[in-house]
Design a protein around this motif. Sequence first.
Motif, PDB file in Angstrom:
ATOM      1  N   HIS A 171       0.839  -1.197   0.000  1.00 27.19           N
ATOM      2  CA  HIS A 171       0.000   0.000   0.000  1.00 27.19           C
ATOM      3  C   HIS A 171       0.876   1.250   0.000  1.00 27.19           C
ATOM      4  O   HIS A 171       2.008   1.241   0.482  1.00 27.19           O
ATOM      5  CB  HIS A 171      -0.918   0.030   1.230  1.00 27.19           C
ATOM      6  N   THR A 194       0.539   5.127   1.371  1.00 23.77           N
ATOM      7  CA  THR A 194      -0.270   6.012   2.208  1.00 23.77           C
ATOM      8  C   THR A 194       0.187   7.453   2.007  1.00 23.77           C
ATOM      9  O   THR A 194       1.287   7.834   2.419  1.00 23.77           O
ATOM     10  CB  THR A 194      -0.134   5.638   3.700  1.00 23.77           C
ATOM     11  N   ARG A 246      -6.840   8.366   1.682  1.00 22.32           N
ATOM     12  CA  ARG A 246      -6.804   6.951   2.056  1.00 22.32           C
ATOM     13  C   ARG A 246      -5.600   6.247   1.439  1.00 22.32           C
ATOM     14  O   ARG A 246      -5.067   6.676   0.420  1.00 22.32           O
ATOM     15  CB  ARG A 246      -8.089   6.266   1.587  1.00 22.32           C
TER      16      ARG A 246
END
Length: 387
Positions: A68, A70, A75
């Motif tokens: 991911h 960030t 989000r």
Amino acid sequence: MTSSDNGPDQPWNQQRLRSSNERLLLERLRTAPASRAQLARETGLSKPTVSSALASLEAAGLVREAGHHTPERGRAAVLYTPDPAAGYALGIDIGRAWLRVALADLDGTVVARTDVRNKARSSAAMADLVVTTAHRLVAGSAVPPADVVHAVVGTPGVYDPEAHRVRYALHLPGWGRAGLFDRMRDELGVPLAVHNDANLAAVGEHAFGVGAGSRLFVYVMIGTGLGMGIVADGRPFTGASGAAGEIGFLPWNGREPDTLEDAVSGDAVVRAARALGMTGPLTAKSVFESARAGQAAAVTAVRQEGERLAHTVAAVAAVLDPELVVLGGGVGHSADLLLQTVGDTLRRLTPLRPKVAASALGEDAVLLGAVATALGTARDVVFAQRT
């Protein structure tokens, strides 16, 4: 046929567009992981189109999540990357002394490799050794054989696909027998493409070595024989019949030795050393080692090799105007002893003086070029099979 019969709403056109979008995203992801939003920005595709294409690629096993990202605000975004285990490719380097085989995933990571002495005494035995070695390599890895989708073999000489044989492989007796590679292809059970070893070495050097970023460069392979590979705009240039770069056949000064290969190959270094008084069992490698230790006859033999190589580079520069000439092969491994003489001699011979450098890949150049070439096809095959 009316225009509506082939309009944009036809299923065939929609499928073609989806496939094009998926391929575009997959190729982008090969450079670095990215999020949906990033892919939409960089490709110009809409976010819904990107999401749909990524979903299809993920379902097909071609991409996977890679963590991911960030941002400072907003989000966390899922990052995607190609799944390297979606398929595999084999690279094979057939030399007079060694057989090298590597298995790589679709990222180009070599997951298994073996180097075996070439003790074959016939072309049939050599073909058997290639097939047996490749099968053992795959069997000893964690890769299912069905996931190996393409193989590329590098060999001296020029493969003639119409005659199903290799031509000009003078140092591998019997290697020009028709049907030999067809038999290897059938017994491997994998689609097999055959390429000249110097061409593959040039591809390897462009993909992984000092040729990276060069618009036009050549790889001069000096060993048992003499050959040259040419890479122009990132692609190998092989000529009308695949024989571009067979510089060993060029005449040498119209007198003994007869050809450029006779004058420049590893055997030429040994002959020069013997003519200068060196005795005993000699190889090009031992002559270079003696030159490195300062032995006078060896130093002179190596200097002569450098001068003759400079004539080779001068001829290549006049015809191709490369920005870079890479020295590789068995003799090329000792290029550090040659570069000064090559440069000095070039300055006397010609105003056309490309940069001359030693190979960064050494003995792995052909093998890595075979892997890189096989990967190009393997990625296409896996994409077509899974989508």
